[in-house]
Design a protein around this motif. Structure first.
Motif, short mmCIF file in Angstrom:
data_model
loop_
_atom_site.label_atom_id
_atom_site.label_comp_id
_atom_site.label_asym_id
_atom_site.label_seq_id
_atom_site.Cartn_x
_atom_site.Cartn_y
_atom_site.Cartn_z
N ALA A 256 52.06 51.89 32.94
CA ALA A 256 50.80 52.52 33.30
C ALA A 256 50.96 53.97 33.76
O ALA A 256 50.39 54.89 33.17
CB ALA A 256 50.12 51.70 34.41
N LEU A 257 51.78 54.17 34.77
CA LEU A 257 51.79 55.49 35.41
C LEU A 257 52.22 56.62 34.48
O LEU A 257 51.64 57.71 34.51
CB LEU A 257 52.66 55.46 36.67
N SER A 258 53.22 56.39 33.62
CA SER A 258 53.64 57.47 32.72
C SER A 258 52.49 57.88 31.82
O SER A 258 52.34 59.05 31.47
CB SER A 258 54.80 57.07 31.83
N ASN A 259 51.72 56.87 31.44
CA ASN A 259 50.56 57.16 30.59
C ASN A 259 49.50 57.95 31.35
O ASN A 259 48.91 58.90 30.83
CB ASN A 259 50.00 55.84 30.08
N TRP A 260 49.28 57.59 32.61
CA TRP A 260 48.33 58.35 33.44
C TRP A 260 48.74 59.82 33.50
O TRP A 260 47.91 60.72 33.42
CB TRP A 260 48.31 57.80 34.88
N VAL A 261 50.05 60.02 33.65
CA VAL A 261 50.55 61.40 33.75
C VAL A 261 50.24 62.16 32.46
O VAL A 261 49.78 63.30 32.49
CB VAL A 261 52.07 61.41 34.04
N LYS A 262 50.46 61.51 31.33
CA LYS A 262 50.18 62.18 30.05
C LYS A 262 48.71 62.54 29.92
O LYS A 262 48.36 63.60 29.42
CB LYS A 262 50.57 61.25 28.88
N LEU A 263 47.85 61.62 30.36
CA LEU A 263 46.41 61.82 30.15
C LEU A 263 45.84 62.95 30.99
O LEU A 263 44.80 63.53 30.64
CB LEU A 263 45.65 60.52 30.48
N GLN A 264 46.51 63.29 32.09
CA GLN A 264 45.91 64.28 33.00
C GLN A 264 45.75 65.67 32.37
O GLN A 264 44.93 66.46 32.82
CB GLN A 264 46.68 64.36 34.31
N ASP A 265 46.51 65.95 31.31
CA ASP A 265 46.36 67.26 30.66
C ASP A 265 45.14 67.31 29.74
O ASP A 265 44.57 68.36 29.52
CB ASP A 265 47.62 67.59 29.85
N ARG A 266 44.81 66.15 29.19
CA ARG A 266 43.75 66.15 28.18
C ARG A 266 42.38 65.78 28.71
O ARG A 266 41.36 66.09 28.10
CB ARG A 266 44.12 65.12 27.10
N TYR A 267 42.36 65.03 29.80
CA TYR A 267 41.08 64.49 30.28
C TYR A 267 40.82 64.86 31.74
O TYR A 267 41.73 65.27 32.46
CB TYR A 267 41.08 62.96 30.16
N ASP A 268 39.59 64.64 32.15
CA ASP A 268 39.22 64.79 33.55
C ASP A 268 39.49 63.43 34.21
O ASP A 268 38.66 62.54 34.17
CB ASP A 268 37.72 65.15 33.60
N CYS A 269 40.67 63.31 34.79
CA CYS A 269 41.13 61.98 35.21
C CYS A 269 40.86 61.69 36.69
O CYS A 269 41.10 62.53 37.55
CB CYS A 269 42.62 61.84 34.98
N TYR A 270 40.39 60.49 36.94
CA TYR A 270 40.20 59.97 38.30
C TYR A 270 41.11 58.76 38.46
O TYR A 270 40.99 57.80 37.72
CB TYR A 270 38.74 59.54 38.52
N TYR A 271 42.01 58.84 39.42
CA TYR A 271 42.94 57.73 39.66
C TYR A 271 42.86 57.31 41.12
O TYR A 271 42.85 58.16 42.02
CB TYR A 271 44.38 58.18 39.36
N PHE A 272 42.81 56.02 41.34
CA PHE A 272 42.62 55.59 42.72
C PHE A 272 43.37 54.31 43.06
O PHE A 272 43.79 53.56 42.18
CB PHE A 272 41.13 55.40 43.01
N VAL A 273 43.52 54.10 44.36
CA VAL A 273 44.11 52.87 44.87
C VAL A 273 42.98 51.89 45.16
O VAL A 273 42.09 52.17 45.96
CB VAL A 273 44.91 53.12 46.16
N ALA A 274 43.03 50.74 44.51
CA ALA A 274 41.97 49.75 44.66
C ALA A 274 42.31 48.82 45.83
O ALA A 274 42.72 47.68 45.63
CB ALA A 274 41.79 48.97 43.35
#
Ligand code: TRP
Length: 328
Positions: free
Chosen positions: A24-42
């Motif tokens: 999951a996390l490596s993918n989140w890192v990749k996406l942050q350049d292309r998208y307006d990303c919101y990541y949170f602790v549930a």
């Protein structure tokens, strides 16, 4: 330029391991350049199953946040926050509960599966049934278009789409139907060859020390047929090789295969190479973790800013929602 919005969250129950990193996390890192990303602790989600003993949630929330930053999420590029600090999620969850048929929640496959799996706990609580509804509120409150998740979360996303559709139909078109961004990744095995999972006690954690990681890999199972150094082996039967597939180069993998089937190299050598390559991935993470742990203000600051930004976005949606549902 308006980037499309991505949202994802992680439950704060237990520590982050290499499976979470690769999956999951490596993918989140990749996406942050292309998208307006919101990541949170549930963190509210961890209470749905862990309500009887909340003693570890705070620690685990903090560990997650540290790891978010340590693996390379950049607060300049993405918004990082804690679910329970954006109360609007709870408000939307309540309002959505008015329009969600019980049957939809009851037939989400993870509902019965998890109840079976966690037999030691009483999961007849309302919050647990409402897990996917809270998750829906998390997503659609940001009117997110994409949700990067693993395949196991697809049924949850399906119900999110249904609920968004139902809201739009009953009141007004406010919510886009969120789509899963399926994360394609190799299965990460734990030190015993089963899927890496905190519940199997076979995980390598980002918070493990170099010594612990080395120890865990050194004592890993290998092909049981290789008892003596001169026995030939089958790398496919060794979880060590499964990890090489993720952490080692193609050339190294070829050498390992050759060495294993001809008994050219021993298991210890094979593990040493794996340790070296896992360390290469973990060293920058360890360094950033240490830095964050020794200056907690940095973390607080990131979370405060992220939470404010998230709240603002959530509040904008809630103005539309309250209005659409006839509230004053
Ligand atoms: N269910 C996710 C998990 O297992 C956590 C989560 C909560 C989530 N809300 C979400 C994931 C919204 C994606 C989108 O960790």
């Amino acid at each position: 330029m308006n980037k499309e919005r991505v949202l994802s969250g992680m439950q704060s129950s237990g520590r982050v391991h290499l499976g979470n990193l690769v999956g999951a996390l490596s993918n989140w890192v990749k996406l942050q350049d292309r998208y307006d990303c919101y990541y949170f602790v549930a963190d509210w989600h961890s209470l749905t199953t862990g309500y009887a003993d909340p003693s570890t949630i705070k620690e685990s929330t903090k560990d997650l946040l540290i790891n978010f930053l340590a693996v390379g999420l950049d607060p300049e590029k993405c918004t990082i926050f804690i679910q329970s600090r954006v109360l609007e999620h709870a408000e939307l969850h309540l309002l959505l509960s008015m329009i969600t048929p019980l049957g939809w929640l009851e037939r989400v496959p993870t509902y019965k599966e998890k109840q079976q799996e966690l037999k030691d706990r009483d999961l007849s609580n309302y919050g647990f049934l409402g897990y996917p509804l809270l998750q829906t509120a998390d997503i659609i409150i940001y009117r997110a278009k994409y949700v990067p998740v693993g395949i196991d979360q697809v049924p949850h996303l399906e119900i999110s789409r249904e609920i968004a559709r139902r809201f739009n139909y009953l009141y007004r078109e406010i919510f886009p139907e969120p789509e899963a961004l399926l994360t394609e990744f190799p299965k990460v095995v734990g030190v015993d060859g089963r899927k890496m999972s905190k519940s199997y006690e076979n995980a390598i954690y980002l918070s493990d020390s170099p010594k612990e990681v080395e120890q865990k890999i050194r004592t890993m199972m290998t092909d049981p047929a290789r008892v003596k150094r001169t026995d030939k082996g089958n790398p496919e039967l060794s979880p060590v090789f499964q990890l090489h597939k993720i952490f080692s180069s193609k050339q190294e993998q070829e050498e390992i295969v050759r060495g294993c089937v001809t008994a050219g190299i021993g298991c210890i050598e094979c593990k040493k190479l794996l340790i070296r390559n896992v360390f290469r991935v973990m060293e920058p993470i360890w360094a950033k973790r240490d830095a964050l742990i020794s200056s907690p203000d940095v973390l607080h600051d990131v979370v405060d800013k992220g939470t404010q930004k998230a709240r603002k976005a959530a509040e904008e949606t809630m103005l539309l929602v309250r209005n659409a549902m006839g509230l004053y």
